[in-house]
Design an enzyme around this catalytic site. Structure first.
Site, PDB file in Angstrom:
ATOM      1  N   LYS A  95     -13.722 -29.059 -24.748  1.00 56.72           N
ATOM      2  CA  LYS A  95     -13.486 -27.561 -25.804  1.00 56.72           C
ATOM      3  C   LYS A  95     -11.903 -27.787 -25.713  1.00 56.72           C
ATOM      4  O   LYS A  95     -11.198 -28.240 -24.595  1.00 56.72           O
ATOM      5  CB  LYS A  95     -13.928 -26.483 -25.431  1.00 56.72           C
ATOM      6  CG  LYS A  95     -13.581 -25.722 -23.542  1.00 56.72           C
ATOM      7  CD  LYS A  95     -13.899 -24.556 -23.110  1.00 56.72           C
ATOM      8  CE  LYS A  95     -13.918 -24.216 -21.213  1.00 56.72           C
ATOM      9  NZ  LYS A  95     -14.295 -23.058 -21.384  1.00 56.72           N
ATOM     10  N   TYR A 122      21.436 -23.610 -24.586  1.00 61.22           N
ATOM     11  CA  TYR A 122      20.957 -22.255 -24.757  1.00 61.22           C
ATOM     12  C   TYR A 122      21.710 -21.059 -23.846  1.00 61.22           C
ATOM     13  O   TYR A 122      20.892 -21.009 -23.009  1.00 61.22           O
ATOM     14  CB  TYR A 122      19.835 -21.905 -25.957  1.00 61.22           C
ATOM     15  CG  TYR A 122      19.672 -22.330 -27.709  1.00 61.22           C
ATOM     16  CD1 TYR A 122      21.124 -22.162 -28.149  1.00 61.22           C
ATOM     17  CD2 TYR A 122      18.979 -23.539 -27.762  1.00 61.22           C
ATOM     18  CE1 TYR A 122      20.967 -23.309 -29.322  1.00 61.22           C
ATOM     19  CE2 TYR A 122      18.959 -24.217 -28.464  1.00 61.22           C
ATOM     20  CZ  TYR A 122      19.472 -23.769 -29.190  1.00 61.22           C
ATOM     21  OH  TYR A 122      19.084 -25.326 -30.743  1.00 61.22           O
TER      22      TYR A 122
HETATM   23  C1  LIG Z   1     -14.556 -23.949 -19.997  1.00 64.10           C
HETATM   24  C2  LIG Z   1     -15.545 -23.332 -19.259  1.00 64.10           C
HETATM   25  C3  LIG Z   1     -16.171 -23.958 -18.316  1.00 64.10           C
HETATM   26  C4  LIG Z   1     -15.983 -24.621 -17.122  1.00 64.10           C
HETATM   27  O1  LIG Z   1     -14.540 -24.027 -16.567  1.00 64.10           O
HETATM   28  P1  LIG Z   1     -13.405 -24.339 -15.452  1.00 64.10           P
HETATM   29  O2  LIG Z   1     -12.596 -23.581 -14.961  1.00 64.10           O
HETATM   30  O3  LIG Z   1     -12.516 -26.596 -15.841  1.00 64.10           O
HETATM   31  O4  LIG Z   1     -14.218 -26.151 -14.443  1.00 64.10           O
HETATM   32  C5  LIG Z   1     -17.736 -23.989 -17.501  1.00 64.10           C
HETATM   33  N1  LIG Z   1     -18.098 -22.684 -18.430  1.00 64.10           N
HETATM   34  C6  LIG Z   1     -17.485 -21.849 -19.112  1.00 64.10           C
HETATM   35  C7  LIG Z   1     -18.719 -20.936 -20.476  1.00 64.10           C
HETATM   36  C8  LIG Z   1     -17.130 -22.656 -19.740  1.00 64.10           C
HETATM   37  O5  LIG Z   1     -15.886 -21.877 -20.650  1.00 64.10           O
END
Ligand SMILES: *Cc1c(COP(=O)(O)O)cnc(C)c1O
Length: 358
Positions: A34, A254
């Site tokens: 994702k 800045y």
């Molecule tokens: C993003 C996500 C993960 C992975 O989490 P990490 O901390 O990056 O390992 C696992 N399960 C769900 C439902 C997620 O949304």
């Protein structure tokens, strides 16, 4: 001379998968891609992940883009569909979906599908973000087995709120809550994110769901990626585009928020918030140049930041600056900025090209 770019190591990615397999040898692995694979490039990462059992995404568009690119691996939509009219497209593309609320269940029951969909039921065991509460789950659970649109058996998942913390009590209560809900039910189970995989062996179950660990970043504040046997997949680099003498008492950048206490040389590095580097990075945030750590001084601007190279620098225009990567873990930069490695790698902008090696 190169402006900001990220080098993405496929061999480090393969190493991390092997490390996770070793940590959880008897489970299937759902690799989280994702958010553009946490900034690492979703399609490139998905196509180089040969030995995973499924890919996890958050958005319908991410799932469909993977299928359009020819990815045939199982794909799981972790938040489920937001719009009922997406169900048909998901089913047609053979994408598995999470359902986390009664509205989604009803929409799925009422959909006209030629084939049942593979479904994961999300239980809220204590994260209190998405999922059926234990009471709701109890009252609805038969429906997960009765609908012709749900492939038998459904899977059951839950998500940890604080598996990265050294106090394990809350995570243990989440595991107990989940077990209580699914007791006696047929179907695969999945609980563990990256922190859960390393800290709670009893949470491995049928499927692990690593995200950040795949990319070689530690989910823990008290353990480094190296401690966990993980290798950073991303290295972010840029170049020194100016080396300039700077007088004691003069400000730089800045807002004139910093003044040099001594005569020194400032280096200007070609990266800024336009590349996704946080503008909030305070004085002292580390950058690595020619094998040593130098501190950011003054405010990060859109295209550049300045570092204090010290009074007698050997550094020259064109020298490479490591923003994070070898010798400077993104977790260290994140601590200075007051965030986590996840956010820094995920927020690079499209101006930063990603180059893949090995
Ligand atoms: C993003 C996500 C993960 C992975 O989490 P990490 O901390 O990056 O390992 C696992 N399960 C769900 C439902 C997620 O949304």
């Amino acid at each position: 001379m190169k402006s900001a770019y990220a080098s993405i190591s496929k061999s480090a990615l393969a190493h991390n998968i092997a490390r996770l397999r070793q940590q959880a040898p008897n489970t299937k692995l759902m690799a989280m891609v994702k958010a553009n694979a946490y900034g690492h490039g979703m399609l490139q990462i998905a196509t180089s992940l040969n030995h995973v059992d499924a890919l996890g995404v958050a958005r319908v568009e991410e799932a469909l883009a993977l299928r359009e690119a020819g990815v045939s691996t199982e794909i799981v939509l972790l938040e489920g569909f937001y719009t009922d009219s997406n169900i048909g497209a998901l089913a047609a593309a053979n994408i598995s979906t999470v359902i986390h609320c009664e509205h989604q269940l009803l929409a799925l029951e009422n959909a006209k599908l030629s084939q049942p969909m593979k479904v994961w039921v999300k239980i809220d065991s204590g994260m209190h973000r998405l999922g059926f509460s234990p009471q709701q789950f109890e009252s609805l659970k038969l429906r997960f087995y009765q609908s012709n649109n749900i492939q038998q058996n459904p899977g059951f998942m839950s998500h940890f709120a604080s598996a990265d913390e050294s106090n394990q009590d809350y995570t243990l209560s989440q595991i107990a809550c989940f077990d209580n809900c699914v007791q006696g039910l047929q179907g695969q189970q999945s609980l563990a994110n990256s922190a859960g995989i390393f800290a709670f062996e009893q949470s491995h179950r049928d499927w692990i769901r690593p995200g950040i660990a795949l990319y070689g970043v530690s989910p823990f504040a008290h353990l480094s990626a190296e401690d966990l046997g993980l290798l950073a997949v991303m290295e972010l680099r840029s170049s020194l585009i100016a080396v300039r003498p700077h007088q004691a008492g003069e400000s730089a950048g800045y807002g004139r928020i910093w003044r040099s206490p001594h005569d020194t040389y400032l280096g200007v590095v070609a990266i800024g918030y336009g590349d996704g580097y946080p503008r909030t990075a305070p004085e002292g945030t580390p950058v690595r140049i020619n094998g040593r750590i130098v501190p950011i001084v003054g405010r990060v601007s859109m295209d550049m930041l300045t570092v204090d190279l010290g009074p007698k620098p050997m550094d020259q225009v064109g020298d490479e600056a490591i923003i994070w990567g070898a010798g400077l873990p993104v977790e260290d930069v994140a601590k200075h900025v007051g965030t986590i490695g996840y956010e820094l790698v995920t927020k690079l902008t499209s101006r930063v090209p990603l180059y893949y090696k090995d």
